[in-house]
Design a protein around this motif. Structure first.
Motif, PDB file in Angstrom:
ATOM      1  N   PHE A 227       0.523  -1.340  -0.398  1.00 19.26           N
ATOM      2  CA  PHE A 227      -0.227   0.055   0.039  1.00 19.26           C
ATOM      3  C   PHE A 227       0.705   1.329  -0.067  1.00 19.26           C
ATOM      4  O   PHE A 227       0.549   2.185  -0.814  1.00 19.26           O
ATOM      5  N   GLU A 228       2.194   1.114   1.275  1.00 16.16           N
ATOM      6  CA  GLU A 228       2.844   2.366   1.118  1.00 16.16           C
ATOM      7  C   GLU A 228       3.497   2.476  -0.630  1.00 16.16           C
ATOM      8  O   GLU A 228       4.036   3.724  -0.880  1.00 16.16           O
ATOM      9  N   ALA A 229       3.530   1.912  -1.090  1.00 20.85           N
ATOM     10  CA  ALA A 229       4.383   2.099  -2.667  1.00 20.85           C
ATOM     11  C   ALA A 229       3.944   2.734  -3.543  1.00 20.85           C
ATOM     12  O   ALA A 229       3.843   3.195  -4.170  1.00 20.85           O
ATOM     13  N   SER A 230       2.438   2.293  -4.101  1.00 24.10           N
ATOM     14  CA  SER A 230       1.090   2.957  -4.197  1.00 24.10           C
ATOM     15  C   SER A 230       1.045   3.982  -3.990  1.00 24.10           C
ATOM     16  O   SER A 230       1.100   4.118  -4.993  1.00 24.10           O
ATOM     17  N   GLN A 231       1.206   4.142  -2.578  1.00 23.49           N
ATOM     18  CA  GLN A 231       0.566   5.639  -2.050  1.00 23.49           C
ATOM     19  C   GLN A 231       2.059   6.887  -2.459  1.00 23.49           C
ATOM     20  O   GLN A 231       1.946   7.812  -3.307  1.00 23.49           O
ATOM     21  N   ALA A 232       3.103   6.346  -2.279  1.00 23.66           N
ATOM     22  CA  ALA A 232       4.196   6.506  -3.006  1.00 23.66           C
ATOM     23  C   ALA A 232       4.588   7.476  -4.354  1.00 23.66           C
ATOM     24  O   ALA A 232       4.489   8.144  -5.230  1.00 23.66           O
ATOM     25  N   VAL A 233       3.771   6.492  -5.088  1.00 21.66           N
ATOM     26  CA  VAL A 233       3.451   6.684  -6.682  1.00 21.66           C
ATOM     27  C   VAL A 233       2.479   7.669  -6.863  1.00 21.66           C
ATOM     28  O   VAL A 233       2.752   8.479  -7.864  1.00 21.66           O
ATOM     29  N   ALA A 234       1.655   7.509  -6.514  1.00 23.15           N
ATOM     30  CA  ALA A 234       0.309   8.494  -6.386  1.00 23.15           C
ATOM     31  C   ALA A 234       0.761  10.492  -6.341  1.00 23.15           C
ATOM     32  O   ALA A 234       0.929  10.781  -6.709  1.00 23.15           O
ATOM     33  N   ARG A 235       1.875   9.961  -5.044  1.00 23.51           N
ATOM     34  CA  ARG A 235       2.361  10.570  -4.918  1.00 23.51           C
ATOM     35  C   ARG A 235       3.448  12.090  -5.286  1.00 23.51           C
ATOM     36  O   ARG A 235       3.508  12.539  -6.036  1.00 23.51           O
ATOM     37  N   LEU A 236       3.947  10.744  -6.007  1.00 23.60           N
ATOM     38  CA  LEU A 236       4.840  11.050  -7.149  1.00 23.60           C
ATOM     39  C   LEU A 236       4.803  12.010  -8.354  1.00 23.60           C
ATOM     40  O   LEU A 236       5.291  12.491  -9.250  1.00 23.60           O
ATOM     41  N   HIS A 237       3.208  11.383  -8.353  1.00 20.91           N
ATOM     42  CA  HIS A 237       3.080  11.708 -10.146  1.00 20.91           C
ATOM     43  C   HIS A 237       2.003  12.833  -9.956  1.00 20.91           C
ATOM     44  O   HIS A 237       1.326  13.081 -10.810  1.00 20.91           O
ATOM     45  N   MET A 238       2.224  13.109  -8.795  1.00 23.70           N
ATOM     46  CA  MET A 238       1.231  14.753  -8.571  1.00 23.70           C
ATOM     47  C   MET A 238      -0.018  14.195  -9.340  1.00 23.70           C
ATOM     48  O   MET A 238      -0.796  15.444  -9.555  1.00 23.70           O
ATOM     49  N   LEU A 239      -0.944  13.585  -8.750  1.00 17.03           N
ATOM     50  CA  LEU A 239      -2.084  13.021  -9.188  1.00 17.03           C
ATOM     51  C   LEU A 239      -3.074  14.018  -7.702  1.00 17.03           C
ATOM     52  O   LEU A 239      -2.965  13.461  -6.871  1.00 17.03           O
ATOM     53  N   ASP A 240      -3.817  14.179  -8.414  1.00 16.33           N
ATOM     54  CA  ASP A 240      -5.120  14.589  -7.455  1.00 16.33           C
ATOM     55  C   ASP A 240      -5.289  13.814  -6.645  1.00 16.33           C
ATOM     56  O   ASP A 240      -6.593  12.426  -6.998  1.00 16.33           O
ATOM     57  N   SER A 241      -5.712  13.133  -5.413  1.00 13.53           N
ATOM     58  CA  SER A 241      -6.846  12.877  -4.789  1.00 13.53           C
ATOM     59  C   SER A 241      -7.719  12.713  -4.497  1.00 13.53           C
ATOM     60  O   SER A 241      -8.085  11.171  -3.850  1.00 13.53           O
ATOM     61  N   ASP A 242      -8.350  13.261  -5.119  1.00 10.28           N
ATOM     62  CA  ASP A 242      -9.899  13.007  -5.252  1.00 10.28           C
ATOM     63  C   ASP A 242     -10.306  11.687  -7.136  1.00 10.28           C
ATOM     64  O   ASP A 242     -11.211  11.218  -7.166  1.00 10.28           O
ATOM     65  N   ASN A 243      -8.779  11.946  -7.380  1.00 10.83           N
ATOM     66  CA  ASN A 243      -9.177  11.224  -8.982  1.00 10.83           C
ATOM     67  C   ASN A 243      -7.778   9.389  -8.780  1.00 10.83           C
ATOM     68  O   ASN A 243      -7.674   9.178  -9.494  1.00 10.83           O
ATOM     69  N   VAL A 244      -8.073   9.531  -7.369  1.00  8.93           N
ATOM     70  CA  VAL A 244      -7.285   7.706  -7.171  1.00  8.93           C
ATOM     71  C   VAL A 244      -8.340   7.356  -6.156  1.00  8.93           C
ATOM     72  O   VAL A 244      -8.755   7.736  -5.036  1.00  8.93           O
ATOM     73  N   VAL A 245      -7.858   6.122  -6.462  1.00 11.69           N
ATOM     74  CA  VAL A 245      -8.623   5.234  -5.319  1.00 11.69           C
ATOM     75  C   VAL A 245      -7.707   3.773  -5.084  1.00 11.69           C
ATOM     76  O   VAL A 245      -7.312   3.425  -6.014  1.00 11.69           O
ATOM     77  N   PHE A 246      -7.915   3.435  -4.323  1.00  6.22           N
ATOM     78  CA  PHE A 246      -6.364   2.815  -3.503  1.00  6.22           C
ATOM     79  C   PHE A 246      -7.615   1.461  -2.990  1.00  6.22           C
ATOM     80  O   PHE A 246      -8.783   1.351  -2.526  1.00  6.22           O
ATOM     81  N   ALA A 247      -7.096  -0.354  -3.548  1.00  2.00           N
ATOM     82  CA  ALA A 247      -7.552  -1.111  -3.336  1.00  2.00           C
ATOM     83  C   ALA A 247      -6.943  -2.467  -2.641  1.00  2.00           C
ATOM     84  O   ALA A 247      -5.800  -2.492  -3.298  1.00  2.00           O
ATOM     85  N   GLN A 248      -7.294  -3.214  -1.666  1.00  2.00           N
ATOM     86  CA  GLN A 248      -6.898  -3.922  -1.232  1.00  2.00           C
ATOM     87  C   GLN A 248      -6.881  -5.625  -2.030  1.00  2.00           C
ATOM     88  O   GLN A 248      -8.344  -6.221  -1.848  1.00  2.00           O
ATOM     89  N   GLN A 249      -5.726  -6.372  -2.732  1.00  2.00           N
ATOM     90  CA  GLN A 249      -6.475  -7.602  -2.991  1.00  2.00           C
ATOM     91  C   GLN A 249      -6.773  -8.199  -1.904  1.00  2.00           C
ATOM     92  O   GLN A 249      -6.448  -8.262  -1.442  1.00  2.00           O
ATOM     93  N   SER A 250      -8.006  -9.088  -2.820  1.00  2.00           N
ATOM     94  CA  SER A 250      -7.847 -10.096  -1.560  1.00  2.00           C
ATOM     95  C   SER A 250      -7.068 -11.228  -0.696  1.00  2.00           C
ATOM     96  O   SER A 250      -6.551 -12.159  -2.295  1.00  2.00           O
ATOM     97  N   PRO A 251      -6.120 -11.348   0.193  1.00  2.00           N
ATOM     98  CA  PRO A 251      -5.596 -12.485   0.354  1.00  2.00           C
ATOM     99  C   PRO A 251      -5.827 -13.472  -0.266  1.00  2.00           C
ATOM    100  O   PRO A 251      -4.612 -14.323  -0.750  1.00  2.00           O
ATOM    101  N   ASN A 252      -6.841 -14.382  -0.437  1.00  2.00           N
ATOM    102  CA  ASN A 252      -6.745 -15.706  -0.863  1.00  2.00           C
ATOM    103  C   ASN A 252      -6.650 -15.922  -1.665  1.00  2.00           C
ATOM    104  O   ASN A 252      -5.973 -16.260  -2.703  1.00  2.00           O
ATOM    105  N   VAL A 253      -7.148 -14.609  -3.314  1.00  2.00           N
ATOM    106  CA  VAL A 253      -6.866 -14.998  -4.208  1.00  2.00           C
ATOM    107  C   VAL A 253      -4.750 -14.368  -4.342  1.00  2.00           C
ATOM    108  O   VAL A 253      -4.144 -15.353  -5.643  1.00  2.00           O
TER     109      VAL A 253
END
Ligand SMILES: N=C(N)NCCC[C@H](NC(=O)CCC(=O)O)C(=O)O
Length: 456
Positions: A227-253
């Motif tokens: 999660f922290e890596a994905s957040q870092a990339v969104a920050r580096l790419h100067m994305l508007d937080s309103d245009n970003v959605v984070f989701a966790q992959q199901s551990p089972n899959v």
């Protein structure tokens, strides 16, 4: 003022399969890789299968480009590991003392360019430039040695600093494991006059939290994206937080072999094509996406577990199909041949195209050499959104056309072996063959001296 006022296109940049394509069983958690270890590889056939798919999409009127492979075997890394002497002696010693390390330094895994980087188009970034972050691919050693050369190749493809920003990969190590665009999807309302150039929605999928052990995580196989890596990339790419959605992959899959999100879901335009079991809190994920999406309507085409099991999704790579918008506005699924040989998946696809969804047809491609190592059509491509100004500013020699297709096929014919086994990796002449091929390739693609062997 800014160039993103005009039409933008989504290019598929496929990775050219390198001359050392082989099956070394390097990727724990990637069922195909571990079960096909020591198969005899067919590098020439693999490269031609990739070129065929690139050409076919080009012929469909889609924008297509090519990303050069890595220098393999990676002698520089072997030297960092204490192997000495001439390049040939380094190879011979590594083959004797550490054949698995030699195999890991010889993998053609950069062909799967969905993992090359994550990008953000100028329509979405605060500085209105195109941003690239090569993925550190920290979780697998044989992939963790790609990002530096990948970064140089991307810079040689997108050189103009007025338009393109190139970040270094995130810090190496498990905490910031980053697998690139395999775990990132950009949704956009393509019906606007800007095509893919309207402000898009960035969907980042991760497998675990690296700094919070109390959160859910897979138990059997590794979570390669944090999660922290994905957040870092969104920050580096100067994305508007309103245009970003984070989701966790199901551990089972993940524990069933879904080692990247692009094995269980794929998105394009205003459509998410996903398996019912893909995400934790899946209904909330849909709500988040629908709420954040800027466009008429957001379509979720969900495949029920009763129609296609997770196991069959992993076997067929149904969701590692590309989902493309054809010039006529209809969407097509670019699926691997394996989707026809898994009955439940074939049945589902035959049914799907009769339904009232934006997905109107299925096109089947043979990418078996790649599939046998756990890479399907979507793994083989990096999606890069460029407006007309940026297209003219980039390196024109990496854009697919009839001439480049013919040139690259002749180049593969001339330099690639028909077969390759792990034992062949110990043959020092393979190194010279690869270097000769790549030296010629940097001229064909006008990349300059991007490889370590060219920097002496
Ligand atoms: N799903 C996406 N986007 N990419 C697929 C990458 C497959 C690759 N396989 C390998 O690296 C196998 C190499 C070997 O075992 O020889 C991997 O596991 O990283």
């Amino acid at each position: 003022m800014s160039s993103n006022k005009n039409m933008a296109y989504e290019f598929n940049f496929d990775g050219l399969v390198g001359p050392t394509h082989n099956y070394a069983g390097l990727s724990l958690g990637n069922v195909a890789s571990t079960s096909n270890a020591n198969l005899v590889a067919r590098p020439k056939e693999a490269a031609k299968q990739g070129l065929q798919k690139m050409k076919a999409l080009h012929d469909l009127g889609l924008k297509q480009g090519v990303i050069a492979p890595m220098e393999r075997p990676d002698v520089a890394t072997l030297r960092r590991l204490g192997f000495t002497g001439t390049d040939a002696q380094v190879i011979i010693k590594a083959a004797k003392q550490a054949p698995k390390v030699l195999a890991a330094c010889s993998s053609a895994s950069s062909m799967w360019t969905a993992n090359a980087c994550t990008m953000a188009p100028s329509s979405d970034t605060a500085d209105e430039k195109v941003h690239f972050t090569p993925a550190n691919l920290a979780n697998k050693f044989h992939r963790s040695i790609e990002h530096e050369t990948t970064g140089r190749i991307l810079q040689a493809m997108f050189k103009d600093e007025n338009h393109f920003v190139h970040h270094p990969a995130l810090p190496m190590g498990d905490h910031f494991g980053d697998e690139g665009a395999a775990n990132h999807t950009r949704f956009v309302d393509v019906n606007s006059e800007k095509g893919y150039g309207k402000k898009g929605l960035h969907f980042f999928v991760y497998g675990k939290y690296a700094f919070d052990a109390s959160k859910p995580a897979p138990h059997k196989f590794p979570a390669r994206q944090t999660f922290e890596a994905s957040q870092a990339v969104a920050r580096l790419h100067m994305l508007d937080s309103d245009n970003v959605v984070f989701a966790q992959q199901s551990p089972n899959v993940i524990d069933k072999g879904v080692f990247h999100n692009d094995v269980i879901s794929v998105g394009n335009g205003n459509v998410l094509f996903a398996h019912q079991k893909a995400f934790l809190n899946q209904m909330q994920v849909y709500t988040d996406l629908e709420r954040a999406f800027d466009g008429e309507e957001f379509h979720v085409v969900e495949v029920g577990a009763n129609d296609v099991s997770v196991e069959d999704a992993v076997k067929s790579y149904l969701f590692n199909s590309q989902l493309v918008t054809l010039p006529d506005g209809n969407m097509a699924i670019i699926a691997p041949g394996e989707c026809e040989s898994v009955p439940a998946v074939k049945e589902y696809l035959d049914w799907l195209v009769e339904q009232d969804t934006p997905i109107k047809e299925v096109k089947i491609f043979d990418v078996k050499q790649s599939m046998q190592n756990g890479g399907g059509p979507a793994c083989l491509r990096q999606r890069i959104v460029l407006n007309e100004t940026e297209v003219s500013a980039m390196n024109q020699n990496v854009i697919m056309n009839d001439d480049l297709f013919a040139t690259l096929n002749a180049w593969v014919e001339k330099h690639y072996r028909d077969t390759l086994t792990e034992d062949d990796l110990a043959d020092p002449s393979l190194l010279n063959e690869s270097r000769m091929a790549l030296d010629e390739l940097t001229k064909i693609l006008n990349l300059g001296s991007v490889y370590p062997f060219q920097q002496v």
